[in-house]
Design a protein around this motif. Sequence first.
Motif, mmCIF file in Angstrom:
data_model
loop_
_atom_site.group_PDB
_atom_site.id
_atom_site.type_symbol
_atom_site.label_atom_id
_atom_site.label_comp_id
_atom_site.label_asym_id
_atom_site.label_seq_id
_atom_site.Cartn_x
_atom_site.Cartn_y
_atom_site.Cartn_z
ATOM 1 N N ARG A 230 11.827 6.011 0.633
ATOM 2 C CA ARG A 230 10.825 5.561 1.611
ATOM 3 C C ARG A 230 9.456 5.350 0.987
ATOM 4 O O ARG A 230 8.787 4.352 1.251
ATOM 5 C CB ARG A 230 10.705 6.561 2.752
ATOM 6 N N LYS A 231 9.026 6.288 0.160
ATOM 7 C CA LYS A 231 7.693 6.177 -0.439
ATOM 8 C C LYS A 231 7.607 4.983 -1.382
ATOM 9 O O LYS A 231 6.639 4.225 -1.348
ATOM 10 C CB LYS A 231 7.334 7.462 -1.188
ATOM 11 N N LYS A 232 8.642 4.807 -2.197
ATOM 12 C CA LYS A 232 8.653 3.680 -3.132
ATOM 13 C C LYS A 232 8.710 2.353 -2.378
ATOM 14 O O LYS A 232 8.060 1.376 -2.762
ATOM 15 C CB LYS A 232 9.834 3.786 -4.085
ATOM 16 N N LEU A 233 9.493 2.317 -1.314
ATOM 17 C CA LEU A 233 9.615 1.095 -0.519
ATOM 18 C C LEU A 233 8.290 0.762 0.161
ATOM 19 O O LEU A 233 7.836 -0.387 0.131
ATOM 20 C CB LEU A 233 10.729 1.242 0.522
ATOM 21 N N LYS A 234 7.648 1.749 0.756
ATOM 22 C CA LYS A 234 6.359 1.519 1.419
ATOM 23 C C LYS A 234 5.306 1.059 0.401
ATOM 24 O O LYS A 234 4.492 0.192 0.696
ATOM 25 C CB LYS A 234 5.883 2.790 2.127
ATOM 26 N N LEU A 235 5.344 1.631 -0.795
ATOM 27 C CA LEU A 235 4.421 1.232 -1.851
ATOM 28 C C LEU A 235 4.662 -0.228 -2.253
ATOM 29 O O LEU A 235 3.713 -1.009 -2.398
ATOM 30 C CB LEU A 235 4.568 2.151 -3.065
ATOM 31 N N ALA A 236 5.927 -0.602 -2.402
ATOM 32 C CA ALA A 236 6.264 -1.989 -2.746
ATOM 33 C C ALA A 236 5.832 -2.944 -1.636
ATOM 34 O O ALA A 236 5.338 -4.047 -1.909
ATOM 35 C CB ALA A 236 7.762 -2.126 -3.014
ATOM 36 N N MET A 237 5.990 -2.520 -0.383
ATOM 37 C CA MET A 237 5.546 -3.348 0.741
ATOM 38 C C MET A 237 4.027 -3.502 0.714
ATOM 39 O O MET A 237 3.505 -4.593 0.952
ATOM 40 C CB MET A 237 6.007 -2.740 2.071
ATOM 41 N N ALA A 238 3.318 -2.428 0.420
ATOM 42 C CA ALA A 238 1.856 -2.487 0.353
ATOM 43 C C ALA A 238 1.407 -3.416 -0.771
ATOM 44 O O ALA A 238 0.495 -4.226 -0.587
ATOM 45 C CB ALA A 238 1.285 -1.089 0.161
#
Length: 66
Positions: free
Chosen positions: A5-13
Amino acid sequence: MKANRKKLKLAMARACMNTADLVKKSAMPRPTVNSVIIGRDVRPATIGKIARALDVDVTDILEVEE
């Protein structure tokens, strides 16, 4: 396969994308994208489409399984 989740949210940001943008760019249904975002187990092709939409390597968003 699960997305971190954290990596995905970072990539989205980094891609300046919200969930609606990711749904549109990945050409997948919103419930499927939501499943990836919340960390449910999904098919490898689904994670691949999300990574492609975010222009990252799939390993950048995968949950590391030990």
